[in-house]
Write a protein that holds these residues in place. Structure first.
Motif, PDB file in Angstrom:
ATOM      1  N   GLY A 158       0.739  -1.527  -0.158  1.00  0.00           N
ATOM      2  CA  GLY A 158       0.483  -0.211   0.437  1.00  0.00           C
ATOM      3  C   GLY A 158       1.012   0.804  -0.210  1.00  0.00           C
ATOM      4  N   ILE A 159       0.307   2.088   0.073  1.00  0.00           N
ATOM      5  CA  ILE A 159       1.054   3.627   0.274  1.00  0.00           C
ATOM      6  C   ILE A 159       0.449   4.644   1.407  1.00  0.00           C
ATOM      7  N   TYR A 160       1.917   5.062   2.435  1.00  0.00           N
ATOM      8  CA  TYR A 160       1.205   5.475   3.767  1.00  0.00           C
ATOM      9  C   TYR A 160       1.188   6.808   2.955  1.00  0.00           C
ATOM     10  N   ILE A 161      -0.096   7.437   3.050  1.00  0.00           N
ATOM     11  CA  ILE A 161      -0.588   9.131   2.794  1.00  0.00           C
ATOM     12  C   ILE A 161      -0.414   9.933   4.171  1.00  0.00           C
ATOM     13  N   LEU A 162      -0.180  11.220   3.787  1.00  0.00           N
ATOM     14  CA  LEU A 162      -0.368  11.006   4.953  1.00  0.00           C
ATOM     15  C   LEU A 162      -0.609  12.767   4.309  1.00  0.00           C
ATOM     16  N   ALA A 163      -1.997  13.511   4.837  1.00  0.00           N
ATOM     17  CA  ALA A 163      -2.349  15.148   4.772  1.00  0.00           C
ATOM     18  C   ALA A 163      -1.215  15.505   5.581  1.00  0.00           C
ATOM     19  N   THR A 164      -1.450  17.110   5.002  1.00  0.00           N
ATOM     20  CA  THR A 164      -0.189  18.093   5.128  1.00  0.00           C
ATOM     21  C   THR A 164      -1.186  19.403   5.865  1.00  0.00           C
ATOM     22  N   ASN A 165      -0.834  19.784   7.450  1.00  0.00           N
ATOM     23  CA  ASN A 165      -1.988  20.973   8.247  1.00  0.00           C
ATOM     24  C   ASN A 165      -3.104  20.161   7.454  1.00  0.00           C
ATOM     25  N   CYS A 166      -4.167  19.221   7.807  1.00  0.00           N
ATOM     26  CA  CYS A 166      -5.380  19.145   7.954  1.00  0.00           C
ATOM     27  C   CYS A 166      -5.985  18.744   8.591  1.00  0.00           C
ATOM     28  N   ASP A 167      -6.850  19.287   9.668  1.00  0.00           N
ATOM     29  CA  ASP A 167      -7.610  18.145  10.758  1.00  0.00           C
ATOM     30  C   ASP A 167      -8.657  17.026  10.380  1.00  0.00           C
ATOM     31  N   ALA A 168      -9.337  17.594   9.023  1.00  0.00           N
ATOM     32  CA  ALA A 168     -10.653  17.220   8.924  1.00  0.00           C
ATOM     33  C   ALA A 168     -10.523  15.752   8.502  1.00  0.00           C
ATOM     34  N   ARG A 169     -12.125  15.085   7.698  1.00  0.00           N
ATOM     35  CA  ARG A 169     -11.966  14.242   7.903  1.00  0.00           C
ATOM     36  C   ARG A 169     -11.536  14.072   6.518  1.00  0.00           C
ATOM     37  N   LEU A 170     -11.149  12.803   6.165  1.00  0.00           N
ATOM     38  CA  LEU A 170     -10.391  12.751   5.000  1.00  0.00           C
ATOM     39  C   LEU A 170     -10.902  11.281   3.798  1.00  0.00           C
ATOM     40  N   SER A 171     -10.052  11.365   3.560  1.00  0.00           N
ATOM     41  CA  SER A 171     -10.351   9.605   2.775  1.00  0.00           C
ATOM     42  C   SER A 171     -10.271   8.299   4.139  1.00  0.00           C
ATOM     43  N   ARG A 172     -10.342   6.938   3.583  1.00  0.00           N
ATOM     44  CA  ARG A 172      -9.885   5.899   4.693  1.00  0.00           C
ATOM     45  C   ARG A 172      -8.534   5.101   4.320  1.00  0.00           C
ATOM     46  N   TYR A 173      -8.397   6.235   3.219  1.00  0.00           N
ATOM     47  CA  TYR A 173      -6.837   6.000   2.451  1.00  0.00           C
ATOM     48  C   TYR A 173      -5.152   6.232   3.011  1.00  0.00           C
ATOM     49  N   VAL A 174      -6.153   7.741   3.954  1.00  0.00           N
ATOM     50  CA  VAL A 174      -4.956   8.880   4.657  1.00  0.00           C
ATOM     51  C   VAL A 174      -4.802   8.580   5.987  1.00  0.00           C
ATOM     52  N   LYS A 175      -4.104   8.005   5.948  1.00  0.00           N
ATOM     53  CA  LYS A 175      -3.165   7.434   7.381  1.00  0.00           C
ATOM     54  C   LYS A 175      -2.644   7.888   8.881  1.00  0.00           C
ATOM     55  N   GLY A 176      -2.458   8.930   7.884  1.00  0.00           N
ATOM     56  CA  GLY A 176      -2.619  10.496   9.000  1.00  0.00           C
ATOM     57  C   GLY A 176      -1.709  11.998   8.863  1.00  0.00           C
ATOM     58  N   ARG A 177      -1.609  12.590   9.698  1.00  0.00           N
ATOM     59  CA  ARG A 177      -1.504  14.015   9.023  1.00  0.00           C
ATOM     60  C   ARG A 177       0.469  14.529   9.636  1.00  0.00           C
ATOM     61  N   VAL A 178       0.435  15.542   8.588  1.00  0.00           N
ATOM     62  CA  VAL A 178       1.844  16.496   9.385  1.00  0.00           C
ATOM     63  C   VAL A 178       1.691  17.754   9.722  1.00  0.00           C
ATOM     64  N   MET A 179       2.465  18.220  10.658  1.00  0.00           N
ATOM     65  CA  MET A 179       2.198  19.033  11.199  1.00  0.00           C
ATOM     66  C   MET A 179       2.597  20.079  10.235  1.00  0.00           C
ATOM     67  N   PHE A 180       2.975  21.249   9.598  1.00  0.00           N
ATOM     68  CA  PHE A 180       3.977  21.554   8.602  1.00  0.00           C
ATOM     69  C   PHE A 180       3.680  22.722   8.897  1.00  0.00           C
ATOM     70  N   GLU A 181       5.443  23.275   9.596  1.00  0.00           N
ATOM     71  CA  GLU A 181       5.254  24.950  10.502  1.00  0.00           C
ATOM     72  C   GLU A 181       6.329  25.285   9.964  1.00  0.00           C
ATOM     73  N   PRO A 182       6.217  26.706  10.213  1.00  0.00           N
ATOM     74  CA  PRO A 182       4.562  27.040  11.424  1.00  0.00           C
ATOM     75  C   PRO A 182       3.526  28.112  10.906  1.00  0.00           C
ATOM     76  N   ASN A 183       3.073  26.921   9.737  1.00  0.00           N
ATOM     77  CA  ASN A 183       2.002  27.718   9.287  1.00  0.00           C
ATOM     78  C   ASN A 183       0.833  26.517  10.003  1.00  0.00           C
ATOM     79  N   TYR A 184       0.894  25.631  10.756  1.00  0.00           N
ATOM     80  CA  TYR A 184      -0.050  24.950  11.471  1.00  0.00           C
ATOM     81  C   TYR A 184      -0.282  25.226  12.752  1.00  0.00           C
ATOM     82  N   THR A 185       0.614  26.097  13.294  1.00  0.00           N
ATOM     83  CA  THR A 185       0.553  26.955  13.997  1.00  0.00           C
ATOM     84  C   THR A 185      -0.170  28.436  14.863  1.00  0.00           C
ATOM     85  N   LEU A 186       0.416  28.673  13.095  1.00  0.00           N
ATOM     86  CA  LEU A 186      -0.260  30.015  13.541  1.00  0.00           C
ATOM     87  C   LEU A 186      -1.492  30.381  12.843  1.00  0.00           C
TER      88      LEU A 186
END
Length: 366
Positions: free
Chosen positions: A208-236
């Motif tokens: 499979g592919i380990y799909i990561l979404a950047t700076n997104c806390d919303a519910r996405l696809s069942r194939y999105v396995k996790g999130r990446v906090m891209f800084e400083p944008n995520y915090t700002l």
């Protein structure tokens, strides 16, 4: 423990940039043209020994990989630009795939946004002198539209990526190649596209592919396995952090009358403290934390840029050490070479190897 640095490939000429911005354009064009906007402003950023490199030179990429590995970076995350079959800035990572003798590991992040001309490089204007009023008068124009197509287009994209996923140097998590999507929530066909990719991955002997979404806390696809906090944008964007100039009546009147833009300066310590204190124990998704070296996008955005003050290698080391105690799997650093956004681990004339030494010290002492 993976420490992965985001990697910008726009340090070589391409026909499209020459057409849009003028002959010879690369990221260095913006960097060299930058000017200080206030006393003590660290602009322009000058690479150590004036090393304005070309990423099509194998010796450059070999040098980068060696320098990164010595500092404790386990991999680069190359930005990937794919517009329904059309690519931009793909040559550095394509070359990297061929140059198997460069051992540094890597993954890719799909920067799935349209390329838009707003105020940058406006005819007859200095980039640092363009005002809000001029931006509104000029208006945006789309240089390269981001679109996603249908199944045949998704298959073409997958088969371009497959040789990278099969490369022994490609970063994996739970045995799956890691692939980031910068704006996953904007892809209306996301679930169908990722289902197609999952089927093709398994057909080609990948788990499979380990799909990561950047700076997104919303519910996405069942194939999105996790999130990446891209800084400083995520915090700002997710916490109430204001820039520290006072907005007074005089400034507001000046802005309305002349288009004057208040420079947005943020405290390095304030944002980093939020990053290292963030509690993810009750998070809904698998998150991978991020850190940042510095941030100052004034070479691209002039007075409209976000700019950080109080940045030093010693502070970076202090906060990174704390962050490494909280993130034990994959940590993403912004960035290896974002020179026009002031986020670069690469050595410069001011700090020399300071940030690379700080990263190494933080890793060795964590």
């Amino acid at each position: 423990m993976e420490i992965i640095a985001f990697y910008l490939p726009q340090f070589h000429e391409i026909p499209e940039n020459n057409e849009w911005w003028g002959d010879g354009f690369t990221e260095w064009t913006s960097v060299k043209k930058s000017k200080p906007l206030f006393p003590g402003h660290n602009q322009p950023r000058v690479p150590l020994h004036h090393n304005y490199y070309n990423l099509l030179d194998k010796n450059v990429m070999r040098w980068q990989a060696g320098l990164a590995a010595k500092a404790g970076i386990t991999g680069f995350c190359f930005y990937h630009y794919w517009f329904n079959g059309k690519q931009l800035l793909e040559k550095p990572v394509d070359n990297y795939l061929r140059w198997k003798d460069i051992p540094q590991r890597y993954c890719m992040s799909w920067a799935n946004e349209s390329w838009i001309r707003t105020w940058s490089n406006m005819e007859g204007n200095d980039w640092n002198e363009v005002t809000d009023n001029q931006m509104l008068q000029k208006g945006p124009s789309i240089l390269m539209k981001q679109s996603y197509g249908g199944r045949s287009d998704w298959e073409e994209h997958f088969y371009y990526l497959l040789p990278f996923f099969q490369d022994d140097r490609y970063i994996r998590y739970h045995g799956k190649p890691v692939f980031l999507i910068h704006k996953a929530a904007k892809i209306k066909c996301l679930d169908a596209m990722l289902q197609c990719w999952d089927e093709l991955a398994k057909k080609n002997s990948l788990p499979g592919i380990y799909i990561l979404a950047t700076n997104c806390d919303a519910r996405l696809s069942r194939y999105v396995k996790g999130r990446v906090m891209f800084e400083p944008n995520y915090t700002l964007y997710n916490e109430k952090i204001d820039y520290y100039q006072k907005r007074d009546q005089l400034i507001d009147q000046l802005k309305k009358r002349t288009g004057f833009t208040l420079i947005k300066r943020y405290h390095y310590d304030v944002v980093w403290q939020r990053i290292v204190k963030r509690n993810l124990e009750k998070a809904r998704y698998q998150y991978f934390r991020g850190g940042f070296v510095d941030f100052d996008a004034s070479p691209r955005r002039g007075r409209n840029a976000k700019i950080f003050s109080g940045v030093t290698p010693s502070k970076f080391e202090k906060y990174l050490r704390k962050l490494l105690k909280r993130e034990k799997e994959m940590l993403f650093i912004n960035a290896w070479n974002e020179w026009a956004e002031g986020a670069h681990l690469e050595p410069d004339e001011r700090h020399r190897y300071g940030f690379l030494r700080a990263l190494k010290n933080a890793r060795d002492l964590s």
